[in-house]
Design a protein around this motif. Structure first.
Motif, short mmCIF file in Angstrom:
data_model
loop_
_atom_site.label_atom_id
_atom_site.label_comp_id
_atom_site.label_asym_id
_atom_site.label_seq_id
_atom_site.Cartn_x
_atom_site.Cartn_y
_atom_site.Cartn_z
N ILE A 1 7.83 -44.61 40.42
CA ILE A 1 6.44 -44.24 40.67
C ILE A 1 5.60 -45.48 40.98
N HIS B 1 2.26 -49.47 29.60
CA HIS B 1 2.42 -48.78 30.87
C HIS B 1 3.87 -48.44 31.25
N GLU C 1 -3.76 -39.09 32.10
CA GLU C 1 -3.02 -37.83 32.18
C GLU C 1 -1.54 -38.05 31.85
N LYS C 2 -0.98 -39.16 32.33
CA LYS C 2 0.41 -39.48 32.00
C LYS C 2 0.55 -39.69 30.50
N MET C 3 -0.40 -40.39 29.91
CA MET C 3 -0.34 -40.65 28.47
C MET C 3 -0.46 -39.35 27.67
N ALA D 1 0.41 -36.39 28.73
CA ALA D 1 1.63 -35.62 28.97
C ALA D 1 2.81 -36.11 28.13
N THR D 2 2.79 -37.39 27.76
CA THR D 2 3.89 -37.95 26.97
C THR D 2 3.50 -38.16 25.51
N ARG E 1 -5.32 -41.04 36.20
CA ARG E 1 -3.88 -40.85 36.42
C ARG E 1 -3.10 -41.39 35.22
N VAL E 2 -3.50 -42.56 34.73
CA VAL E 2 -2.84 -43.15 33.56
C VAL E 2 -3.10 -42.28 32.33
N PRO F 1 13.03 -42.49 31.43
CA PRO F 1 11.59 -42.54 31.70
C PRO F 1 11.15 -43.89 32.32
N ALA G 1 9.24 -44.42 35.82
CA ALA G 1 8.00 -45.21 35.92
C ALA G 1 8.12 -46.29 36.99
N SER H 1 1.14 -39.91 24.30
CA SER H 1 0.88 -41.35 24.13
C SER H 1 2.12 -42.09 23.65
#
Length: 172
Positions: free
Chosen positions: A81, A67, A113-115, A117-118, A110-111, A74, A78, A120
């Protein structure tokens, strides 16, 4: 002489500040810290039943491994956020199992989508297609990992629910 003294004091202050920030990050990245709130006990119990907690090789992924990014900027983003998590803890948004489950779908997405976007990023600190020995994987896993690498899929595209129970999608 005074310029030198000012420069040395400024350097020392900066070093102390960087050390304090690093110490804060290290402490708040521990699983003990992450699960110190009663609202995270449900996540902790689920994680303890997965391969990310106990496995044949004895490697354990902690909360921050999945996480929190390793790179500094970054990681700072995190942590900023994550203040919303503290806020929601304090106001009781998910302070019961029922409330937690009611918000679980949104939080999980939400998690995910973040993964996505990066790419994973956090998963790939341990799992990288190029480092996989596909020959020792089962036929299905080998085929899926080969295809995922070629299609440039990210880990979370296939591995939702690998460390926590999959949430139920709300009925429309």
């Amino acid at each position: 002489m005074k310029k030198w003294l000012f420069g040395a004091a400024l350097f020392a202050s900066g070093a102390v500040a960087v050390g304090a920030v690093n110490t804060f990050f290290e402490y708040t990245n521990t699983t003990e810290f992450c699960t110190s709130c009663h609202t995270m006990q449900w996540n902790k119990a689920e994680w303890m039943e997965t391969v990310h907690f106990k496995n044949r090789v004895g490697v354990q992924a902690e909360c921050a491994d999945c996480h929190v990014p390793k790179e500094f900027f970054p990681k700072v983003a995190a942590k900023i956020i994550a203040v919303k998590d503290i806020y929601h803890h304090l106001i009781g948004t998910i302070d019961t199992k029922e409330k937690f489950e009611a918000h679980r779908w949104t939080m999980a997405n939400r998690v995910w989508e973040k993964m996505k976007a990066t790419n994973s990023r956090e998963c790939r600190t341990c799992h990288e297609f190029a480092d996989m020995d596909l020959a020792v994987q089962g036929r299905s896993a080998r085929r899926k990992h080969e295809a995922a690498a070629m299609e440039e899929k990210t880990c979370i595209d296939c591995h939702q629910g690998i460390a926590h129970r999959l949430p139920k999608e709300p009925e429309s």
